[in-house]
Design an enzyme around this catalytic site. Structure first.
Site, PDB file in Angstrom:
ATOM      1  N   LEU A 162       0.898  -1.160   0.000  1.00 43.52           N
ATOM      2  CA  LEU A 162       0.000   0.000   0.000  1.00 43.52           C
ATOM      3  C   LEU A 162       0.928   1.199   0.000  1.00 43.52           C
ATOM      4  CD1 LEU A 162      -3.022   0.708   0.073  1.00 43.52           C
ATOM      5  CD2 LEU A 162      -2.839   0.847   2.573  1.00 43.52           C
ATOM      6  N   ASP A 163       0.868   2.033  -1.039  1.00 43.49           N
ATOM      7  CA  ASP A 163       1.911   3.041  -1.207  1.00 43.49           C
ATOM      8  C   ASP A 163       1.876   4.109  -0.118  1.00 43.49           C
ATOM      9  OD1 ASP A 163       0.488   5.516  -2.184  1.00 43.49           O
ATOM     10  OD2 ASP A 163      -0.140   4.156  -3.771  1.00 43.49           O
ATOM     11  N   ILE A 164       2.934   4.877  -0.047  1.00 43.68           N
ATOM     12  CA  ILE A 164       3.151   5.815   1.046  1.00 43.68           C
ATOM     13  C   ILE A 164       2.066   6.881   1.145  1.00 43.68           C
ATOM     14  CG2 ILE A 164       4.628   7.345  -0.326  1.00 43.68           C
ATOM     15  CD1 ILE A 164       6.368   7.679   2.195  1.00 43.68           C
ATOM     16  N   ASP A 165       1.451   7.237   0.005  1.00 44.44           N
ATOM     17  CA  ASP A 165       0.431   8.289  -0.006  1.00 44.44           C
ATOM     18  C   ASP A 165      -0.975   7.759   0.230  1.00 44.44           C
ATOM     19  OD1 ASP A 165       2.373  10.256  -0.693  1.00 44.44           O
ATOM     20  OD2 ASP A 165       2.304   9.558  -2.767  1.00 44.44           O
ATOM     21  N   SER A 166      -1.101   6.460   0.463  1.00 40.46           N
ATOM     22  CA  SER A 166      -2.413   5.841   0.634  1.00 40.46           C
ATOM     23  C   SER A 166      -2.626   5.403   2.070  1.00 40.46           C
ATOM     24  CB  SER A 166      -2.556   4.628  -0.300  1.00 40.46           C
ATOM     25  OG  SER A 166      -2.372   5.015  -1.643  1.00 40.46           O
TER      26      SER A 166
END
Length: 295
Positions: A162-166
């Site tokens: 789950l990417d850093i901005d999510s």
């Protein structure tokens, strides 16, 4: 057969959460199968490496299998197993009950990952989500009888990114069977996301101005990294938010899909993995996967 060993012949499914453990010493026998997929040099003779076969049977992960073999907890056709051993599809694989007991102690943790944390290893000064798995961050409504201990952090790894901005649901597990189910090459587990978007200057009623043919492309027809994407479920949740349901997880997939059709993602939240929902779990807090839950 030594009473401390259980046996397996042919594929079996991983133990379901909440199921009753089998009494020590009881042999598990399941049907013999053929046409087991193999790879590497051993496949030419119909053999497959022991750790791969144990993973196919749902006994454990390959890494876990290697650990069990090194500890002397595995026998093949009655003889102690050795690392890298090739086995036939109908080989009798027996696992010591100590391995089963160790497996029962493994934890699977659900965390609502905040923005600014990475899923896996620390990178570019950003901390991994696992640092949040501390007793003070355990959700007070987690009703598991499991007691937190620092040993639960050993080998605790994300089963999916789950990417850093999510934000949203991230699974951390010590159990290789869970990881294989969620991110194995043949995984069919759905992941559901709520995605807030803008389209050009439009930020509030994006649904009204976004072309239908581009929505159809999001559902099927896009490619990433030179590979066609699998069909996805994509629908409007409200005029500024889309609901995505995917069965794959390429790096920053949803953001990159949206870019290809002119959408800009302003917020992304994962709300479900398989049959497990994020629910009311607060951002930055975690809970144990409940005994009755399965993906």
């Amino acid at each position: 057969m030594d009473e401390s060993f259980k046996s397996s012949r042919g594929p079996r499914s991983a133990a379901q959460p909440g199921s009753q453990p089998k009494p020590p010493g009881v042999a598990v026998r399941v049907p013999k199968v053929s046409n087991v997929p193999t790879s590497g040099p051993a496949s030419a003779s119909g053999l497959v490496r022991l750790n791969k076969r144990m993973a196919e049977l749902g006994l454990c992960s390959r890494r876990e299998a290697d650990d069990w073999i090194a500890r002397g907890w595995v026998r093949v056709n009655g003889a102690p197993a050795v690392m890298g051993q090739p086995v036939a599809p109908d080989a009798r694989i027996e696992v010591d009950r100590q391995a089963e007991q160790q497996q029962r102690q493994q934890v699977t943790i659900l965390i609502n990952k905040p923005v600014g944390y990475v899923s896996g290893q620390a990178e570019d000064g950003h901390e991994p989500a696992v640092v949040l798995v501390q007793p003070q961050n355990r959700w007070r409504e987690c009703n598991s009888r499991m007691r937190w201990g620092p040993e639960q952090l050993r080998g605790l790894a994300p089963a999916g990114r789950l990417d850093i901005d999510s934000i949203g649901l991230l699974v951390l597990t010590q159990d290789g069977r869970v990881a294989r189910q969620l991110i194995g090459e043949n995984s069919e587990i759905e992941k559901e996301y709520l995605v807030r978007v803008s389209y050009g200057a439009e930020t509030t009623n994006v649904q009204a101005v976004f072309p239908r043919e581009k929505l159809a492309l999001l559902r099927h027809g896009l490619s990433l990294d030179g590979q066609a994407l699998r069909p996805a479920q994509v629908d409007w949740q409200n005029p500024e938010q889309l609901r995505f349901v995917l069965k794959e997880g390429k790096k920053r997939q949803i953001r990159r899909m949206c870019e290809q059709v002119g959408l800009f993602v302003t917020g992304l939240k994962r709300v479900r993995i398989g049959r497990v929902n994020l629910g009311h779990l607060p951002v930055g807090q975690w809970r144990y996967l409940a005994a009755h839950e399965s993906f």
